[in-house]
Design a protein around this motif. Sequence first.
Motif, PDB file in Angstrom:
ATOM      1  N   CYS A 198       0.847  -1.186   0.000  1.00  0.00           N
ATOM      2  CA  CYS A 198       0.000   0.000   0.000  1.00  0.00           C
ATOM      3  C   CYS A 198       0.889   1.244   0.000  1.00  0.00           C
ATOM      4  CB  CYS A 198      -0.905   0.031   1.224  1.00  0.00           C
ATOM      5  SG  CYS A 198      -2.406  -0.887   1.001  1.00  0.00           S
ATOM      6  N   VAL A 199       0.670   2.125  -0.968  1.00  0.00           N
ATOM      7  CA  VAL A 199       1.452   3.352  -1.093  1.00  0.00           C
ATOM      8  C   VAL A 199       0.477   4.494  -1.321  1.00  0.00           C
ATOM      9  CG1 VAL A 199       3.382   4.418  -2.305  1.00  0.00           C
ATOM     10  CG2 VAL A 199       3.131   1.971  -2.347  1.00  0.00           C
ATOM     11  N   PRO A 200       0.689   5.665  -0.705  1.00  0.00           N
ATOM     12  CA  PRO A 200      -0.167   6.804  -1.038  1.00  0.00           C
ATOM     13  C   PRO A 200      -0.064   7.125  -2.526  1.00  0.00           C
ATOM     14  CG  PRO A 200       1.177   7.284   0.881  1.00  0.00           C
ATOM     15  CD  PRO A 200       1.653   5.980   0.340  1.00  0.00           C
ATOM     16  N   LYS A 201      -1.192   7.495  -3.133  1.00  0.00           N
ATOM     17  CA  LYS A 201      -1.242   7.692  -4.581  1.00  0.00           C
ATOM     18  C   LYS A 201      -0.270   8.770  -5.050  1.00  0.00           C
ATOM     19  CE  LYS A 201      -4.402   8.597  -8.333  1.00  0.00           C
ATOM     20  NZ  LYS A 201      -5.736   9.022  -8.725  1.00  0.00           N
ATOM     21  N   ASP A 202      -0.083   9.807  -4.251  1.00  0.00           N
ATOM     22  CA  ASP A 202       0.810  10.887  -4.664  1.00  0.00           C
ATOM     23  C   ASP A 202       2.281  10.540  -4.450  1.00  0.00           C
ATOM     24  OD1 ASP A 202       0.094  10.942  -1.920  1.00  0.00           O
ATOM     25  OD2 ASP A 202       1.102  12.860  -1.739  1.00  0.00           O
ATOM     26  N   LYS A 203       2.572   9.530  -3.651  1.00  0.00           N
ATOM     27  CA  LYS A 203       3.965   9.148  -3.397  1.00  0.00           C
ATOM     28  C   LYS A 203       4.452   8.067  -4.369  1.00  0.00           C
ATOM     29  CE  LYS A 203       7.047   8.076   0.374  1.00  0.00           C
ATOM     30  NZ  LYS A 203       7.163   7.979   1.826  1.00  0.00           N
ATOM     31  N   ALA A 204       3.544   7.340  -4.969  1.00  0.00           N
ATOM     32  CA  ALA A 204       3.904   6.238  -5.859  1.00  0.00           C
ATOM     33  C   ALA A 204       4.611   6.756  -7.105  1.00  0.00           C
ATOM     34  CB  ALA A 204       2.650   5.468  -6.259  1.00  0.00           C
ATOM     35  N   ILE A 205       5.528   5.968  -7.625  1.00  0.00           N
ATOM     36  CA  ILE A 205       6.233   6.293  -8.867  1.00  0.00           C
ATOM     37  C   ILE A 205       5.426   5.683 -10.003  1.00  0.00           C
ATOM     38  CG2 ILE A 205       8.323   5.900 -10.199  1.00  0.00           C
ATOM     39  CD1 ILE A 205       8.747   5.845  -6.560  1.00  0.00           C
ATOM     40  N   LYS A 206       4.921   6.542 -10.894  1.00  0.00           N
ATOM     41  CA  LYS A 206       3.995   6.093 -11.921  1.00  0.00           C
ATOM     42  C   LYS A 206       4.656   6.133 -13.291  1.00  0.00           C
ATOM     43  CE  LYS A 206       1.175   9.108  -9.825  1.00  0.00           C
ATOM     44  NZ  LYS A 206       1.639   8.997  -8.469  1.00  0.00           N
ATOM     45  N   ARG A 207       4.485   5.059 -14.040  1.00  0.00           N
ATOM     46  CA  ARG A 207       4.998   4.979 -15.410  1.00  0.00           C
ATOM     47  C   ARG A 207       3.913   4.397 -16.294  1.00  0.00           C
ATOM     48  NH1 ARG A 207       8.053   7.812 -13.405  1.00  0.00           N
ATOM     49  NH2 ARG A 207      10.310   7.680 -13.256  1.00  0.00           N
ATOM     50  N   PHE A 208       3.783   4.950 -17.495  1.00  0.00           N
ATOM     51  CA  PHE A 208       2.798   4.458 -18.457  1.00  0.00           C
ATOM     52  C   PHE A 208       3.541   3.665 -19.510  1.00  0.00           C
ATOM     53  CE2 PHE A 208      -0.554   4.863 -21.666  1.00  0.00           C
ATOM     54  CZ  PHE A 208      -1.646   4.547 -20.879  1.00  0.00           C
ATOM     55  N   GLN A 209       3.192   2.394 -19.661  1.00  0.00           N
ATOM     56  CA  GLN A 209       3.924   1.512 -20.565  1.00  0.00           C
ATOM     57  C   GLN A 209       3.012   1.079 -21.711  1.00  0.00           C
ATOM     58  OE1 GLN A 209       5.077  -2.604 -19.387  1.00  0.00           O
ATOM     59  NE2 GLN A 209       7.133  -1.728 -19.352  1.00  0.00           N
ATOM     60  N   VAL A 210       3.491   1.258 -22.938  1.00  0.00           N
ATOM     61  CA  VAL A 210       2.759   0.833 -24.127  1.00  0.00           C
ATOM     62  C   VAL A 210       3.577  -0.261 -24.792  1.00  0.00           C
ATOM     63  CG1 VAL A 210       1.763   1.578 -26.309  1.00  0.00           C
ATOM     64  CG2 VAL A 210       1.877   3.171 -24.405  1.00  0.00           C
ATOM     65  N   ARG A 211       2.978  -1.448 -24.937  1.00  0.00           N
ATOM     66  CA  ARG A 211       3.665  -2.577 -25.554  1.00  0.00           C
ATOM     67  C   ARG A 211       2.773  -3.194 -26.605  1.00  0.00           C
ATOM     68  NH1 ARG A 211       5.552  -6.117 -20.565  1.00  0.00           N
ATOM     69  NH2 ARG A 211       4.064  -7.471 -21.600  1.00  0.00           N
ATOM     70  N   ASN A 212       3.376  -3.921 -27.524  1.00  0.00           N
ATOM     71  CA  ASN A 212       2.599  -4.683 -28.486  1.00  0.00           C
ATOM     72  C   ASN A 212       2.027  -5.910 -27.792  1.00  0.00           C
ATOM     73  OD1 ASN A 212       3.073  -3.058 -30.769  1.00  0.00           O
ATOM     74  ND2 ASN A 212       5.092  -3.944 -30.995  1.00  0.00           N
ATOM     75  N   MET A 213       0.785  -6.269 -28.157  1.00  0.00           N
ATOM     76  CA  MET A 213       0.179  -7.457 -27.559  1.00  0.00           C
ATOM     77  C   MET A 213       0.886  -8.730 -28.012  1.00  0.00           C
ATOM     78  SD  MET A 213      -3.880  -6.986 -27.534  1.00  0.00           S
ATOM     79  CE  MET A 213      -4.637  -6.835 -25.952  1.00  0.00           C
ATOM     80  N   VAL A 214       1.415  -8.696 -29.220  1.00  0.00           N
ATOM     81  CA  VAL A 214       2.094  -9.859 -29.786  1.00  0.00           C
ATOM     82  C   VAL A 214       3.568  -9.520 -29.928  1.00  0.00           C
ATOM     83  CG1 VAL A 214       2.152 -11.438 -31.752  1.00  0.00           C
ATOM     84  CG2 VAL A 214      -0.001 -10.417 -31.043  1.00  0.00           C
ATOM     85  N   GLU A 215       4.442 -10.449 -29.561  1.00  0.00           N
ATOM     86  CA  GLU A 215       5.876 -10.187 -29.671  1.00  0.00           C
ATOM     87  C   GLU A 215       6.292 -10.065 -31.135  1.00  0.00           C
ATOM     88  OE1 GLU A 215       6.487 -14.845 -28.913  1.00  0.00           O
ATOM     89  OE2 GLU A 215       5.807 -13.391 -27.475  1.00  0.00           O
ATOM     90  N   ALA A 216       7.443  -9.484 -31.366  1.00  0.00           N
ATOM     91  CA  ALA A 216       7.895  -9.157 -32.719  1.00  0.00           C
ATOM     92  C   ALA A 216       8.046 -10.385 -33.597  1.00  0.00           C
ATOM     93  CB  ALA A 216       9.217  -8.396 -32.647  1.00  0.00           C
ATOM     94  N   GLY A 217       8.433 -11.508 -33.027  1.00  0.00           N
ATOM     95  CA  GLY A 217       8.629 -12.714 -33.821  1.00  0.00           C
ATOM     96  C   GLY A 217       7.337 -13.261 -34.413  1.00  0.00           C
ATOM     97  N   CYS A 218       6.241 -13.120 -33.692  1.00  0.00           N
ATOM     98  CA  CYS A 218       4.958 -13.657 -34.164  1.00  0.00           C
ATOM     99  C   CYS A 218       4.187 -12.674 -35.036  1.00  0.00           C
ATOM    100  CB  CYS A 218       4.097 -14.043 -32.974  1.00  0.00           C
ATOM    101  SG  CYS A 218       4.801 -15.349 -31.979  1.00  0.00           S
ATOM    102  N   GLN A 219       4.575 -11.406 -35.027  1.00  0.00           N
ATOM    103  CA  GLN A 219       3.802 -10.409 -35.772  1.00  0.00           C
ATOM    104  C   GLN A 219       3.789 -10.702 -37.264  1.00  0.00           C
ATOM    105  OE1 GLN A 219       5.097  -6.462 -34.896  1.00  0.00           O
ATOM    106  NE2 GLN A 219       3.898  -6.339 -33.031  1.00  0.00           N
ATOM    107  N   ARG A 220       4.931 -11.080 -37.823  1.00  0.00           N
ATOM    108  CA  ARG A 220       4.990 -11.343 -39.254  1.00  0.00           C
ATOM    109  C   ARG A 220       4.148 -12.570 -39.616  1.00  0.00           C
ATOM    110  NH1 ARG A 220       9.816 -13.362 -40.420  1.00  0.00           N
ATOM    111  NH2 ARG A 220       9.149 -15.076 -41.723  1.00  0.00           N
TER     112      ARG A 220
END
Length: 121
Positions: A29-51
């Motif tokens: 449990c961490v206070p919301k204003d104290k937490a370190i927040k990062r927004f991560q955008v990734r592909n749902m499928v890994e690069a090897g399977c995309q092709r």
Amino acid sequence: MTKKRRNGGRNKKGRGHTPAIRCSNCARCVPKDKAIKRFQVRNMVEAGCQRDMRDASVFDSYTLPKLYMKLQYCCSCAIHSRVVRVRSATNRKIREPPPRFRPRTGDKPGGAGGPGAAQKK
């Protein structure tokens, strides 16, 4: 008593209380204003399977959806997983964010000014 940070490690200013959130890594449990927040955008499928999926798809211009995750860490997990680094007392005073390094698209390794550029003739 001396203060380590001018904000006390929080982003709370006028509020008396902020809700607690759970750390994405250890569920602390961490206070919301104290937490370190990062927004991560990734592909749902890994690069090897995309092709393979693109070749097997019926649709010509189908773009695979992305996975959007908001990660919220406690201080311990953020330091341990190197999301943030420990800074010296003088460097803690620097408030602007560090420069972002984005990989440039279309560049080939060994181009002009790159490693080995002086040897090529």
